[in-house]
Design an enzyme around this catalytic site. Structure first.
Site, PDB file in Angstrom:
ATOM      1  CE  LYS A 205      -7.100  -1.142  -3.627  1.00  0.00           C
ATOM      2  NZ  LYS A 205      -7.099  -0.546  -4.945  1.00  0.00           N
ATOM      3  NE  ARG A 240      -3.161   4.711  -4.293  1.00  0.00           N
ATOM      4  CZ  ARG A 240      -3.810   4.345  -3.194  1.00  0.00           C
ATOM      5  NH1 ARG A 240      -4.013   3.072  -2.924  1.00  0.00           N
ATOM      6  NH2 ARG A 240      -4.258   5.258  -2.356  1.00  0.00           N
TER       7      ARG A 240
END
Ligand code: HH2
Length: 261
Positions: A205, A240
């Site tokens: 991210k 995740r």
């Protein structure tokens, strides 16, 4: 949890798993690398992403879930969707978990999950992916995330979703300023104190790139491992991730060291 994006536009690997065959091959590789769980998504939720019509999302996701169910009966299969119609179709063909980044915004979602006796991930976000980065001001970041998740758990329970089917996620990168993300990872114990296992998705991210000075999402593996180990240390149940082999290797060594004291 390994990520399988059946989308042309996900932020870090858009297009790589586009199409049923490519998605199934990608899931198969993630399971080989040591994932226990694969998360199939047919709509990108990156900041600014445009929503996908329900029919398109269903056509992307359902054949993949069907194929995974028959080829990998022991793997946990979740579907990353905020649409009750897509969730319903996915649960009908054997998905185990609905990963809902809007935590039951769709008024029909909770009853669909309850009726199937399925698991659900309730993630914290504000607004919707298109507009969420305009909602990053908090007076008490962790307190507000916890309060929101507590309210969504109440919604789930009221609809008949059993307590042991609920997972919580602070929503790294979703309506968060860059500094909020490491803070939420460090504060996972406060989310876990609600009494449900916690999922964290920090892989590749933007905050990882900002902290480490790596603009290209696919090159953020090492920084993502740092976030994953911090999340593991903070007590998350599920990570995740895009890079399953690297994360699995790091976690194995991390756990061995942590349990040898
Ligand atoms: N992040 C994304 C999507 N789904 N679900 C959960 N539970 N937690 C997350 O942090 C999370 C999520 C990121 O969005 P997307 O743009 O779809 O990219 P990718 O799926 O490649 O991570």
């Amino acid at each position: 949890m390994g990520i399988v994006n059946v989308t042309p536009d996900s932020f870090s690997d858009g297009g790589l798993a586009f199409g049923t065959e490519a998605a199934v091959a990608s899931a198969s590789r993630l399971l080989d690398e040591g994932a226990d769980w694969v998360d199939v998504g047919g709509e990108s939720t990156r900041p600014g992403a445009t929503p996908v019509p329900v029919e398109v999302e269903r056509e992307r996701v359902i054949p993949v879930v069907e194929a995974l169910r028959s080829r990998f009966p022991r793997a946990v299969v979740s579907v990353d969707t905020s649409k009750a119609a897509v969730a319903n179709a996915a649960l009908d063909v054997g998905a185990d978990v609905i990963n809902d980044v809007t935590a039951l915004d769709d008024p029909a979602m909770a009853s669909v999950v309850a009726r199937h006796g399925a698991h659900v991930i309730l993630m914290h976000m504000r607004g919707e992916p298109r507009s969420m980065m305009q909602h990053t001001a908090y007076t008490d970041l962790v307190g507000e995330v916890v309060a929101h998740l507590r309210a969504r758990v109440a919604r789930a329970r009221a609809a008949g979703i059993a307590a042991d089917r609920i997972w919580l996620d602070p929503g790294v990168g979703f309506a968060k300023a860059p500094a909020d993300n490491p803070r939420l990872i460090a504060n996972v114990p406060r989310i876990a104190a609600l009494g449900y296992p916690v999922v964290v998705g920090a892989s590749r991210k933007r905050f990882v790139g900002e902290l480490s000075g790596v603009p290209e999402a696919a090159h953020r593996v090492f920084g993502s491992i740092g976030a994953a180990l911090a999340a593991a240390e903070a007590g998350v149940a599920v990570l995740r991730v895009h890079d399953v082999a690297a994360t699995r290797q790091a976690l194995t060594v991390f756990r061995a060291c942590r349990s040898s004291g």
